[in-house]
Design an enzyme around this catalytic site. Sequence first.
Site, short mmCIF file in Angstrom:
data_model
loop_
_atom_site.label_atom_id
_atom_site.label_comp_id
_atom_site.label_asym_id
_atom_site.label_seq_id
_atom_site.Cartn_x
_atom_site.Cartn_y
_atom_site.Cartn_z
N ARG A 1 -0.70 -15.99 3.72
CA ARG A 1 0.02 -16.76 4.74
C ARG A 1 -0.72 -16.81 6.07
O ARG A 1 -0.67 -17.79 6.80
CB ARG A 1 1.41 -16.16 4.93
CG ARG A 1 2.45 -16.90 4.12
CD ARG A 1 3.77 -16.91 4.80
NE ARG A 1 4.11 -15.57 5.26
CZ ARG A 1 5.18 -14.89 4.85
NH1 ARG A 1 6.02 -15.45 4.03
NH2 ARG A 1 5.43 -13.69 5.30
N HIS B 1 2.90 4.16 -16.04
CA HIS B 1 1.70 4.97 -16.21
C HIS B 1 1.88 6.08 -17.26
O HIS B 1 1.06 6.24 -18.17
CB HIS B 1 1.27 5.61 -14.89
CG HIS B 1 1.06 4.62 -13.79
ND1 HIS B 1 0.55 3.36 -14.00
CD2 HIS B 1 1.27 4.70 -12.45
CE1 HIS B 1 0.46 2.72 -12.85
NE2 HIS B 1 0.90 3.51 -11.89
N LYS C 1 5.64 13.62 -6.49
CA LYS C 1 4.86 13.51 -5.25
C LYS C 1 4.99 14.83 -4.49
O LYS C 1 5.91 15.61 -4.72
CB LYS C 1 5.38 12.36 -4.41
CG LYS C 1 5.17 11.01 -5.12
CD LYS C 1 5.03 9.88 -4.13
CE LYS C 1 4.85 8.55 -4.83
NZ LYS C 1 3.49 8.34 -5.34
N THR D 1 -5.11 -10.90 1.92
CA THR D 1 -5.29 -10.11 3.15
C THR D 1 -4.48 -8.81 3.05
O THR D 1 -4.45 -8.03 3.98
CB THR D 1 -4.79 -10.89 4.39
OG1 THR D 1 -3.42 -11.28 4.15
CG2 THR D 1 -5.62 -12.14 4.63
C1 BG6 Z 1 0.96 3.64 -8.31
C2 BG6 Z 1 2.28 4.14 -7.79
O1 BG6 Z 1 1.18 2.72 -9.36
O2 BG6 Z 1 0.20 4.74 -8.78
C3 BG6 Z 1 2.05 5.16 -6.69
O3 BG6 Z 1 3.04 3.06 -7.28
C4 BG6 Z 1 1.14 6.27 -7.16
O4 BG6 Z 1 3.29 5.70 -6.23
C5 BG6 Z 1 -0.13 5.68 -7.79
O5 BG6 Z 1 0.79 7.07 -6.05
C6 BG6 Z 1 -0.97 6.78 -8.43
O6 BG6 Z 1 -2.21 6.25 -8.81
P1 BG6 Z 1 -3.51 7.16 -8.89
O7 BG6 Z 1 -4.56 6.22 -9.42
O8 BG6 Z 1 -3.78 7.67 -7.51
O9 BG6 Z 1 -3.19 8.27 -9.84
#
Ligand code: BG6
Length: 487
Positions: free
Chosen positions: A51, A239, A334, A19
Amino acid sequence: MVSRVIPVDPFDLVIFGGTGDLARRKILPGLYRRYCAGQMPEEARIIGAARTEMDSAGYREMVSEAISEFGGKDACDNLDAFLAMLDYVAIDARGETGWAELQQMMAGKDRIEVYYFSVAPGLFGDLAERLQQWGMAGEDSRIVVEKPFGRDLASARALNATLATYFKEQQIYRIDHYLGKETVQNLMAVRFGNMLFEPLWNRQYVDHIQITVAETVGVGGRGEYYDKSGAMRDMVQNHLMQLLCLIAMEPPARFDPDAVRDEKLKVIRALDPVLPHHLVRGQYEAEEGNEEEAPSYRDAVDNPRSRTESFVALKAHISNWRWHGTPFYLRTGKRMVARSSEITVVFKDTPHSIFAEDAGRHRNVLSIRLQPNEGITLGVTIKEPGPGGMRLVDVPLDMTFAEALGPDGGDQVDAYERLIMDVIRGNQTLFMRDDEVEAAWAWTDPIIQGWEARNDVPKPYDSGSTGPTDAGEMMRRDGREWRKVSP
Ligand code: BG6
């Protein structure tokens, strides 16, 4: 160009945290789209487990709303048939509630069993243990584990060890959704499916490589998690590290899970420690005049004294024959000026120019754009058209995949859809192996520990900018510059 859809075998998928936000935003709408594409067999079953007290009818209603809200509703008009595949069980990961019921649901079926841990990382171990206790950790079952996978080397090791008590490595699928992105896989296709690039892909011809993952979003409602993580743990350790591996690794002998992951691991292990003056941390300020909607990082996480970074730029070196001396510049943040993820390979100057000094000189730049507008651009030097002698100009050979491949060839399959189908097929190529995750933390830990030991305060940067000026300064010191961050 219409892509080929190969249906998967019948499966039962249990989504713990069924959920939750990720399930509603990504997993369930993604599954519906795969169903519409004809990839999911009619006998497949999806069991939400969480839950919250509700029955299967209530769950179907929730999923229907999630699909309307988060995309996929128009994928086909067979929503009712998809919803009929759904069941729900109210369960307590740490208690006894719901386990007997789940066990009964899973009993006696000869089909693929997948347990997706879309829950807080603190519960991963509990779920694995419960599954074993209740006889659901069979040899053929698979578990899917979301990030964050640990917050440092010690916790990642401990988690790997816990999971290994109940499941074999071949049963564990650690998700890094970047690996499910169409263009990220394209990195491998471009490198290893063409003769053109690979001979030049080394220290002799490449001046440097840049990897940028810029986001316009702030920390949103995830402040509590993010303030304990920061960009280094949230983005770089996973990433950006994966992108670095794919761009820098040696060609694997085969496109199979361990061949690919062995090569990625070698890259991570060959990374030098990062020197403090090759690191820049930043934290975004409020957007001027829009403080309410775009508050400062500290306001967004409700921690006026936070020293967590929302931006990182760094220079990395890979100590091996291919890359010795070639810097890799990584940058993510960000609230930056545009959403743009791009890998740029800047080639060296030609060894000697035959043209007059004032003709101009340009480097070849190969830019692989991951999102948005996925595609590849190669900067090529040509003669500036017209009379008046030989002047050189840099023009882009520009290929946007959506244009080149037509609407069906673009990025239609979301990363999660692809990755879930891979789990069901039992293909681990796009998932991180235990040693890979640990090696990535082993490189990341000293960076974070250094900041902590120095009591490092992140540099402020304006929302809507390209990050703190120090990041540009780091490049300028090397006589280089960052690629423009453009949407
Ligand atoms: C996530 C992070 O793994 O990846 C986020 O926790 C981030 O903070 C996101 O915004 C970015 O993913 P994408 O696919 O939007 O580039």
